[in-house]
Design a protein around this motif. Sequence first.
Motif, PDB file in Angstrom:
ATOM      1  N   LEU A  69       0.823  -1.200   0.000  1.00 31.80           N
ATOM      2  CA  LEU A  69       0.000   0.000   0.000  1.00 31.80           C
ATOM      3  C   LEU A  69       0.865   1.260   0.000  1.00 31.80           C
ATOM      4  N   ILE A  70       1.819   1.233   0.875  1.00 31.29           N
ATOM      5  CA  ILE A  70       2.596   2.446   1.097  1.00 31.29           C
ATOM      6  C   ILE A  70       3.559   2.671  -0.072  1.00 31.29           C
ATOM      7  N   CYS A  71       3.998   1.577  -0.698  1.00 34.33           N
ATOM      8  CA  CYS A  71       4.847   1.743  -1.873  1.00 34.33           C
ATOM      9  C   CYS A  71       4.046   2.263  -3.056  1.00 34.33           C
ATOM     10  N   GLU A  72       2.799   1.827  -3.162  1.00 36.63           N
ATOM     11  CA  GLU A  72       1.983   2.352  -4.255  1.00 36.63           C
ATOM     12  C   GLU A  72       1.719   3.830  -4.045  1.00 36.63           C
ATOM     13  N   LEU A  73       1.484   4.207  -2.787  1.00 34.08           N
ATOM     14  CA  LEU A  73       1.307   5.633  -2.509  1.00 34.08           C
ATOM     15  C   LEU A  73       2.541   6.402  -2.945  1.00 34.08           C
ATOM     16  N   GLN A  74       3.683   5.824  -2.658  1.00 37.98           N
ATOM     17  CA  GLN A  74       4.885   6.554  -3.025  1.00 37.98           C
ATOM     18  C   GLN A  74       5.125   6.547  -4.523  1.00 37.98           C
ATOM     19  N   ARG A  75       4.628   5.525  -5.194  1.00 42.77           N
ATOM     20  CA  ARG A  75       4.743   5.539  -6.657  1.00 42.77           C
ATOM     21  C   ARG A  75       3.937   6.718  -7.219  1.00 42.77           C
ATOM     22  N   VAL A  76       2.732   6.873  -6.688  1.00 43.80           N
ATOM     23  CA  VAL A  76       1.922   8.014  -7.127  1.00 43.80           C
ATOM     24  C   VAL A  76       2.656   9.318  -6.828  1.00 43.80           C
ATOM     25  N   GLN A  77       3.223   9.377  -5.639  1.00 48.23           N
ATOM     26  CA  GLN A  77       3.923  10.593  -5.223  1.00 48.23           C
ATOM     27  C   GLN A  77       5.092  10.891  -6.156  1.00 48.23           C
ATOM     28  N   SER A  78       5.823   9.855  -6.475  1.00 44.39           N
ATOM     29  CA  SER A  78       6.969  10.035  -7.352  1.00 44.39           C
ATOM     30  C   SER A  78       6.534  10.501  -8.732  1.00 44.39           C
ATOM     31  N   HIS A  79       5.453   9.891  -9.233  1.00 46.46           N
ATOM     32  CA  HIS A  79       4.998  10.295 -10.565  1.00 46.46           C
ATOM     33  C   HIS A  79       4.443  11.713 -10.548  1.00 46.46           C
ATOM     34  N   GLN A  80       3.853  12.100  -9.424  1.00 44.85           N
ATOM     35  CA  GLN A  80       3.373  13.484  -9.336  1.00 44.85           C
ATOM     36  C   GLN A  80       4.532  14.451  -9.473  1.00 44.85           C
ATOM     37  N   LEU A  81       5.583  14.149  -8.765  1.00 40.43           N
ATOM     38  CA  LEU A  81       6.750  15.025  -8.855  1.00 40.43           C
ATOM     39  C   LEU A  81       7.296  15.020 -10.271  1.00 40.43           C
ATOM     40  N   GLN A 140      -3.628   3.509 -12.172  1.00 45.29           N
ATOM     41  CA  GLN A 140      -3.605   2.105 -11.753  1.00 45.29           C
ATOM     42  C   GLN A 140      -3.200   1.993 -10.289  1.00 45.29           C
ATOM     43  N   SER A 141      -2.239   2.804  -9.873  1.00 46.05           N
ATOM     44  CA  SER A 141      -1.812   2.744  -8.480  1.00 46.05           C
ATOM     45  C   SER A 141      -2.935   3.168  -7.553  1.00 46.05           C
ATOM     46  N   LEU A 142      -3.674   4.184  -7.961  1.00 42.26           N
ATOM     47  CA  LEU A 142      -4.828   4.575  -7.148  1.00 42.26           C
ATOM     48  C   LEU A 142      -5.800   3.416  -7.036  1.00 42.26           C
ATOM     49  N   GLY A 143      -5.975   2.671  -8.154  1.00 39.85           N
ATOM     50  CA  GLY A 143      -6.856   1.500  -8.123  1.00 39.85           C
ATOM     51  C   GLY A 143      -6.348   0.460  -7.137  1.00 39.85           C
ATOM     52  N   ILE A 144      -5.045   0.208  -7.159  1.00 37.02           N
ATOM     53  CA  ILE A 144      -4.483  -0.783  -6.232  1.00 37.02           C
ATOM     54  C   ILE A 144      -4.718  -0.334  -4.795  1.00 37.02           C
ATOM     55  N   ILE A 145      -4.488   0.951  -4.548  1.00 34.83           N
ATOM     56  CA  ILE A 145      -4.664   1.443  -3.177  1.00 34.83           C
ATOM     57  C   ILE A 145      -6.117   1.288  -2.765  1.00 34.83           C
ATOM     58  N   GLU A 146      -7.031   1.587  -3.684  1.00 33.05           N
ATOM     59  CA  GLU A 146      -8.450   1.448  -3.354  1.00 33.05           C
ATOM     60  C   GLU A 146      -8.806   0.016  -2.996  1.00 33.05           C
ATOM     61  N   GLN A 147      -8.196  -0.924  -3.728  1.00 33.62           N
ATOM     62  CA  GLN A 147      -8.509  -2.327  -3.427  1.00 33.62           C
ATOM     63  C   GLN A 147      -7.953  -2.746  -2.073  1.00 33.62           C
ATOM     64  N   LEU A 148      -6.823  -2.194  -1.686  1.00 29.66           N
ATOM     65  CA  LEU A 148      -6.165  -2.681  -0.477  1.00 29.66           C
ATOM     66  C   LEU A 148      -6.577  -1.934   0.782  1.00 29.66           C
ATOM     67  N   ILE A 149      -7.018  -0.695   0.616  1.00 31.01           N
ATOM     68  CA  ILE A 149      -7.130   0.164   1.792  1.00 31.01           C
ATOM     69  C   ILE A 149      -8.156  -0.365   2.794  1.00 31.01           C
ATOM     70  N   ASP A 150      -9.177  -1.057   2.305  1.00 29.42           N
ATOM     71  CA  ASP A 150     -10.179  -1.586   3.232  1.00 29.42           C
ATOM     72  C   ASP A 150      -9.872  -2.996   3.691  1.00 29.42           C
ATOM     73  N   ASN A 151      -8.834  -3.591   3.139  1.00 31.53           N
ATOM     74  CA  ASN A 151      -8.569  -5.005   3.429  1.00 31.53           C
ATOM     75  C   ASN A 151      -7.208  -5.202   4.062  1.00 31.53           C
ATOM     76  N   ILE A 152      -6.865  -4.378   5.015  1.00 32.11           N
ATOM     77  CA  ILE A 152      -5.581  -4.578   5.687  1.00 32.11           C
ATOM     78  C   ILE A 152      -5.793  -5.590   6.789  1.00 32.11           C
TER      79      ILE A 152
END
Lengths: 154, 229, 386, 385
Positions: free
Chosen positions: C120-132, C286-298
């Motif tokens: 989860l946290i790596c996908e968040l950072q992938r989004v962050q990196s791509h934003q930059l 796609q990363s946002l999609g992955i985060i959405e799938q995982l965020i409720d299922n920790i």
Amino acid sequence: MTDAELFAKLQEVDARVVQLPNCRPLAVEVPVGFLLAFMGKLKSRPDLRFIQLLDHLAMDWPEKNEFELVYQLYSIEHDLLLAVHTRISRESPYALTMSRLWPIAQYQEREVFDLFGILYEGHPDLRRLFLEDDWVGFPLRKDYKDYFMLEMPE
Amino acid sequence: MFNRQGIKQQQVKVGGKQLTIIQAPRPQRTSQVATVWGALCSLWNGMRVTWRYFSRPSSIVTQQYPENREHLKIPERFRAQLRLKYDENGEHNCTGCKICDVQCPNASIEVIDMRGESGKKEIDRFVWRMDICTFCNICVMVCPFDALEMSNEFESSVYDKRLLTYQLNRYAGPTKKAFEKIESSADRERLKVGRQPFEAPTPLGIAAGVASGPGVSVAPPSTMKKDDI
Amino acid sequence: MSLEIRTLSEIMNPPQTADSPLSTQEYFVNMGPQHPATHGVLRLVLKMDGETIREVIPVLGYIHRSIEKMAEYLHGRQIVHLTDRMDYLSALANNWAVSRAVETAMGVQTNPRIETIRTLICELQRVQSHQLWWGVLGLDLGALTSFFYGFRDREEITDILEETTGARLTMNYIQPGGLMFDLHPNFVPRVKAFIKYFRPKLDEYETLLSENVILQERLRNVGVLSAEDAIGYGATGPVLRASGIPLDLRKQQPYGVYDQVEFSVPVGTVGDCWDRYWIRIEEMRQSLGIIEQLIDNIPDGKFMEMKPAAKLKLPAGSFYLQIETARGSLGVFLQGTGEDIPHRCHFRSPNFNNLWSVTKTAVGGKIADLVAIVSTLDLVIPDVDR
Amino acid sequence: MQIWSPLYRPSIWSFRTSIGNREVGMDMWQVTTLAARIQESLLNQDFVRAGIFLGGGLAATVAAVSLLGLVLVYAERKVAAHFQCRLGPMRVGWHGVLQPIADGIKLFLKEDIIPTEADRLLFVLAPFFCILGMFLAILVLPVSPEIQIIDLDMGVIFLAAVSGFGVFGVLLGGWSSNNKWSMLGAMRAAAQIVSYEVSLTLALLVVVMFSGSLKMSEIIQSQAAGWWIWRAHGVGLVAFLVYVIASVAELNRAPFDLSEGESELTGGFHTEYSGLRFGLFFLAEFINMVLASAFAATFFLGGWMPFHLGDWQAFNAVMDRIPPLLWFVGKTSFMVFLFMWFRWTFPRLRVDQLMALEWKFLLPVSLVNLLVGAAVVLSGFYFFS
């Protein structure tokens, strides 16, 4: 493909390969003399097709008086990872360049030359990569000493 | 928005794995007129986006730092300074076991221990060099006595990097637990040998390990103050 | 066989030959180490003919910090914090790569909670990196505003990550055997709020830049990297995928919980800057999609499987593990000898391998093309130099 | 002695169109210029008065330019900041209004570096060429009926002649710096400005054709029935767009800021400049932006002429209540804002795309537009004709 199957295939390519224990991914050792031919076959054989050279690095074993060269190969087609190790003498650190097989090897070898002082024969542009051209010594060798290096506190 | 209508998903097999791919669309123009018109529209759309933010001052995200100190929220985990945890009596948990010292990747912690009155190891000085610390939090994580913490006080800039050497323990002596066994408060106070935090140019030798080890006494730098620099 | 070792100054000052009167003078220009478009201290020596580039010679080492040498004196837990400083935009993925290598070498199993949080946290950072990257791409191509929009939205993720990991850039959060802290209680609601906030912003990104005809013309058919060249030059990640090869380690060799989530791999068709641009934009979705799938299922569980100060003994043998960071596959090679300090630690940095395709793609283009190419390669120079 | 008289009508344009001469049911605006005032004083042997006008005009121009530079620096920073969700300068004075003064002091006090290998004379001269081109263009700028320096009979030609003057400064600055990046920037600037001059002038020709005059005051007066941007069935609009694009390119501003291109050329022609000389380059750039906006307003938006609709007397009378100076300032500010809006939205073009845009797109478009405009003028088929 399991490691055993892959190793069997590699032995078909060259019978002299030796599997290294406790390695991940599968690591084989090849005598340096046959390395280029072996790599060429690994790249071109349709059931292997290791078309990507992920990484190339060296290790220094001062007690064995050897450098160990490692090539990390990846086959996109068959999703295979393979590490090919070879050993060269520390006194005459000569190896053949792989840059004709994989262009990226040219730069990875420059890094290894820079940090280990391994000389790649046939390399188109063997220069220092990270350090200045007039740097003395090869820092990643275990016996490298530098004015700036601190002693490890006990 | 860039047209996503023509984007197709496809199933492919790569290296024995089935995966869905999306092919990147190409920017396409059909005729000269459409090109000019599309170009002008695209420029205008971009200008609308910037105008939207220009016309809404509420979208400004700038925070003016020294003025917003009151409502500046620093997350409680934020790692800005290494601290020893003190309880309400001003006592800490550090035994001087040196695990943090050993685990610190860049030798920014120097723990000097001593033999206390009871004959047990006690902390003499806990020296932390902020100037070479990377705030990796390993010291806090590995501490078996939960004696360390990272505090939020991030405003620690100084004009001389020698001022970034801190002594974390306010007293040398037993830990909180050891104090609990001592009844009389006079004894307690006697065992606490005062150690002032460094607030002046510090001899680098302390932290660099030259004067380390039990029994080596380091002159407290109390004679020098910040104004001496 | 001759072994001629040259120096850069010899290349830049070739022996003078008599020019024919018709030939134009070729000259060398230093692009970098201080140049706004090289994102750090990359130095590109350009052999120019007017505005056209004839040859590109990357010169590295301006931020070489000998991380590999340092790692020969540190044990696994300490190496992790060094990797924050390599590719600082995907520090968590770097942490994970080393942690995973150490765990694999030691045979440590981690529980699903740890793996889910890591993913989860790596996908968040992938989004962050791509934003930059998106913001900086705009900056490179002359649209300064996108830089601020990218950073504004990046700040949202940085705040979320800061709350959980305790740092904004060099997080040192993923440790061998688990995580440094458990998730912060605010993490899940804030991530949900962020996804709600960011999806419209992503559309806005597309309106501002993707749709813009100037940007399209700047990127389309510029810096075409064919599939063979991409493989040969060792490109991975979005650069390789832009050349049409759907190779994603998250699919090919699933780690974490990537085998339990649904996502598609964006793939380019030509391999030009536009494909690389679009793929990163799509990867954010796609990363946002992955985060959405995982965020409720920790799942529940411990956040650390080992004792915090446990000795990390690496068995004798070599271990090479890869992780797909925002820029490509980061490989960690560890040679253990039975001690806790590795005999050799090597990082296969994605940026180092992605960089060299520039020597091929930029030739024949203009300086502005080179800027676009370097920008879409998304290089982080500290990772190149290590 | 009629040459400088404000009411003198030139006869170099023998083909007088019906629009230009047309009285639209109202009094002609009385135009007075500084040159005319001086002329008048001289004719009356009133040398003191002439001297006051001369000195006052000079001082006022310099003061206005300096003040405008400060205002524009502040405006650009604030506008950019608000486009980018920032606040911009906030520290010096209320909302940072004194920031440009602080910047100016900083530029004054900075060390003035001249590279050793530079051509010293040209290096020092180059910023003044930029400033010179700017001041020459101010000569013919009609700010309001009362405020104009010289109302030249061939004002448009004069403008076209001097608007390319700034390129000398850029070219010399880039060349004399003896820096490859500067040289590249200077070469780009030269090619760009010379190319875009063509379509810029063609766009102006359309208006000249409509108004039948090369004189600024008459061009403005010809818009008493309505502005040229909308009166000619799109011809004016196309000419306006061409003018805006070409003038952005002339100004070296984004998206055409290739000669500076900070992410490509690290500052381009002024890489080596620092301190006051750098400030002069920037002053010239900012004032040139105002001038381009002001002339866009003059040619297409009626200049100081209030917004009129043909002979709708009641409506026009209401519009006339607003003083011409305000109209001019309003229109110019709008154009300046438009230029800033462009700059903070668009990516930069590549150098070959820039040339292609000019020679393959803008030039044909403006030529066709000129032909269509000629047809419109000959047929008299426009609004409120």
